[in-house]
Write a protein that holds these residues in place. Structure first.
Motif, PDB file in Angstrom:
ATOM      1  N   TRP A 232       0.823  -1.205   0.055  1.00 38.33           N
ATOM      2  CA  TRP A 232       0.014  -0.030  -0.055  1.00 38.33           C
ATOM      3  C   TRP A 232       0.886   1.256   0.010  1.00 38.33           C
ATOM      4  CZ3 TRP A 232      -4.311  -0.568  -1.762  1.00 38.33           C
ATOM      5  CH2 TRP A 232      -5.433  -1.773  -1.506  1.00 38.33           C
ATOM      6  N   ASN A 233       2.142   1.087   0.565  1.00 38.03           N
ATOM      7  CA  ASN A 233       2.963   2.576   0.624  1.00 38.03           C
ATOM      8  C   ASN A 233       3.693   2.629  -0.730  1.00 38.03           C
ATOM      9  OD1 ASN A 233       3.135   3.784   3.461  1.00 38.03           O
ATOM     10  ND2 ASN A 233       2.775   1.650   3.916  1.00 38.03           N
ATOM     11  N   THR A 234       3.849   1.506  -1.374  1.00 34.58           N
ATOM     12  CA  THR A 234       4.447   1.491  -2.458  1.00 34.58           C
ATOM     13  C   THR A 234       3.352   2.169  -3.489  1.00 34.58           C
ATOM     14  OG1 THR A 234       6.098  -0.253  -2.108  1.00 34.58           O
ATOM     15  CG2 THR A 234       5.632   0.242  -4.727  1.00 34.58           C
ATOM     16  N   LEU A 235       2.262   1.730  -3.361  1.00 38.48           N
ATOM     17  CA  LEU A 235       1.285   2.054  -4.241  1.00 38.48           C
ATOM     18  C   LEU A 235       0.948   3.820  -4.017  1.00 38.48           C
ATOM     19  CD1 LEU A 235      -1.102   1.538  -6.468  1.00 38.48           C
ATOM     20  CD2 LEU A 235      -2.446   0.919  -4.532  1.00 38.48           C
ATOM     21  N   ALA A 236       0.824   4.157  -2.884  1.00 36.80           N
ATOM     22  CA  ALA A 236       0.859   5.538  -2.471  1.00 36.80           C
ATOM     23  C   ALA A 236       1.901   6.434  -3.283  1.00 36.80           C
ATOM     24  CB  ALA A 236       0.721   5.691  -1.110  1.00 36.80           C
ATOM     25  N   GLY A 237       3.204   5.798  -3.112  1.00 35.60           N
ATOM     26  CA  GLY A 237       4.399   6.523  -3.686  1.00 35.60           C
ATOM     27  C   GLY A 237       4.163   6.465  -5.196  1.00 35.60           C
ATOM     28  N   THR A 238       3.533   5.655  -5.696  1.00 37.73           N
ATOM     29  CA  THR A 238       3.232   5.706  -7.404  1.00 37.73           C
ATOM     30  C   THR A 238       2.244   6.721  -7.683  1.00 37.73           C
ATOM     31  OG1 THR A 238       3.956   3.444  -7.318  1.00 37.73           O
ATOM     32  CG2 THR A 238       2.714   4.321  -9.134  1.00 37.73           C
ATOM     33  N   LEU A 239       1.241   6.629  -6.958  1.00 36.63           N
ATOM     34  CA  LEU A 239       0.215   7.523  -7.021  1.00 36.63           C
ATOM     35  C   LEU A 239       0.478   9.001  -6.685  1.00 36.63           C
ATOM     36  CD1 LEU A 239      -2.819   5.537  -5.839  1.00 36.63           C
ATOM     37  CD2 LEU A 239      -2.338   5.790  -8.101  1.00 36.63           C
ATOM     38  N   SER A 240       1.554   9.240  -5.921  1.00 34.08           N
ATOM     39  CA  SER A 240       1.872  10.444  -5.618  1.00 34.08           C
ATOM     40  C   SER A 240       2.830  11.427  -6.755  1.00 34.08           C
ATOM     41  CB  SER A 240       2.944  10.753  -4.471  1.00 34.08           C
ATOM     42  OG  SER A 240       3.918  10.023  -4.431  1.00 34.08           O
TER      43      SER A 240
END
Length: 340
Positions: A232-240
């Motif tokens: 979920w944090n990797t995904l959050a970084g991607t979406l940022s």
């Protein structure tokens, strides 16, 4: 099917009782039917097993430090020619797909369920902010300098744990915190660097966000699988990443070297996260943390080999002071944990 391996991080706790057993399984062997005491390994064998697991945990921590330095090197090489937001999108997409592919292949998608979204959201904010700030800093300053400043995080964590969580911090650890802050001042002291104080404050802000993240993770890891936190944090970084694109100009078509750098960054950051989770599983946290300081050496070596960066006297001195302060804090924490 309901049984889970308690020795694997993120797989929950083992269930017990008749409902957990496979009715089609063969009866236990005579050896397994013996009392536990008769099957227990000798004291020497148990000690060898513990030392082996601890040694493997230390090896994982050292591998984590090496992979992080390689990842940061790939990242710095990439953002020299590509917008930072674009790098976040492409690297994050590759890393997210790697983690997702692993979960699909091992049929563990259920591990992505979260016990608490609020804590995960705060953790993700700290992770995204620290990642953006660190990438921005290594774009403008030597890799070794940025890494050294960001390693002030354990100092901030100790101070925040005492002031915000009410944890008991004795005078020795407060002295170490004070010495660590002195190391930060020495490291930030202008002495021939080709970057401004404002640039140097970015990795210091990284240390603040990392310290908050570490405090949050103490409770977050109890209710969530480690792989869920990673995904979920990797995904959050991607979406940022796309949030930066309007301020960074048009999308740049990456050349072959940039694509290779981003692929290397994706693999190394995923491998680094996996190794640090394994190290925490195999050995005590207080034993593992000092070995993470090896990243300072790897980052300085990478900076010298790739860009010819040589740390100035204050950067070297500040890094040594911060490392000694952090190691002393970790040693005091370890004694506190084993005290009756």
């Amino acid at each position: 099917p309901g049984c889970r391996d308690a020795g694997v991080p993120g797989r929950g706790q083992p269930c017990a009782g008749p409902a957990c057993r496979n009715p089609g399984a063969p009866p236990p062997s005579p050896a397994m039917s013996q009392p536990l005491a008769s099957r227990a390994p000798s004291g020497a064998a148990a000690a060898r097993g513990l030392q082996s697991r601890t040694g493997l945990g230390v090896a994982c921590a050292l591998g984590n430090g090496l992979l992080l330095a390689i990842n940061d090197t790939f990242a710095k090489l990439t953002v020299e020619s590509l917008p930072l937001g674009q790098f976040m999108v492409l690297r994050g997409t590759l890393a997210t797909l790697l983690v997702l592919g692993f979960l699909v292949a091992t049929r563990q998608l259920s591990l992505l369920r979260l016990g608490t979204w609020r804590g995960m959201a705060l953790y993700a904010v700290c992770m995204v902010a620290s990642t953006h700030l660190f990438l921005q800093s290594i774009h403008a300053m030597p890799l070794g300098d940025a890494t050294a400043i960001s390693f002030a995080a354990p100092i901030f964590t100790t101070a925040a744990a005492a002031l915000l969580l009410g944890e008991q911090v004795g005078w020795r650890r407060w002295s170490a915190v004070s010495v660590g802050f002195l190391g930060v001042i020495v490291l930030l002291w202008p002495s021939g660097q080709d970057y401004s104080l404002l640039v140097a404050l970015m990795p210091l802000a990284v240390a603040v966000f990392v310290s908050v993240r570490d405090i949050v993770s103490r409770r977050l890891s109890v209710a969530n699988a480690s792989v869920a936190i990673l995904f979920w944090n990797t995904l959050a970084g991607t979406l940022s990443g796309p949030l930066r694109l309007p301020f960074e100009g048009a999308w740049v078509m990456p050349a072959t070297p940039e694509l290779l750098y981003m692929a290397g960054a994706a693999f190394t950051i995923a491998g680094a996260q996996y190794l640090i989770v394994e190290s925490y599983r195999l050995a005590e946290l207080s034993l593992i943390m000092p070995f993470r300081y090896v990243s300072l050496l790897f980052a300085a070596l990478a900076g010298y080999l790739v860009w010819g960066d040589v740390p100035t006297w204050n950067v070297a001195a500040g890094a040594v002071i911060i490392s000694c302060s952090g190691l002393f804090i970790l040693q005091r924490e370890r004694k506190k944990q084993v005290a009756p």
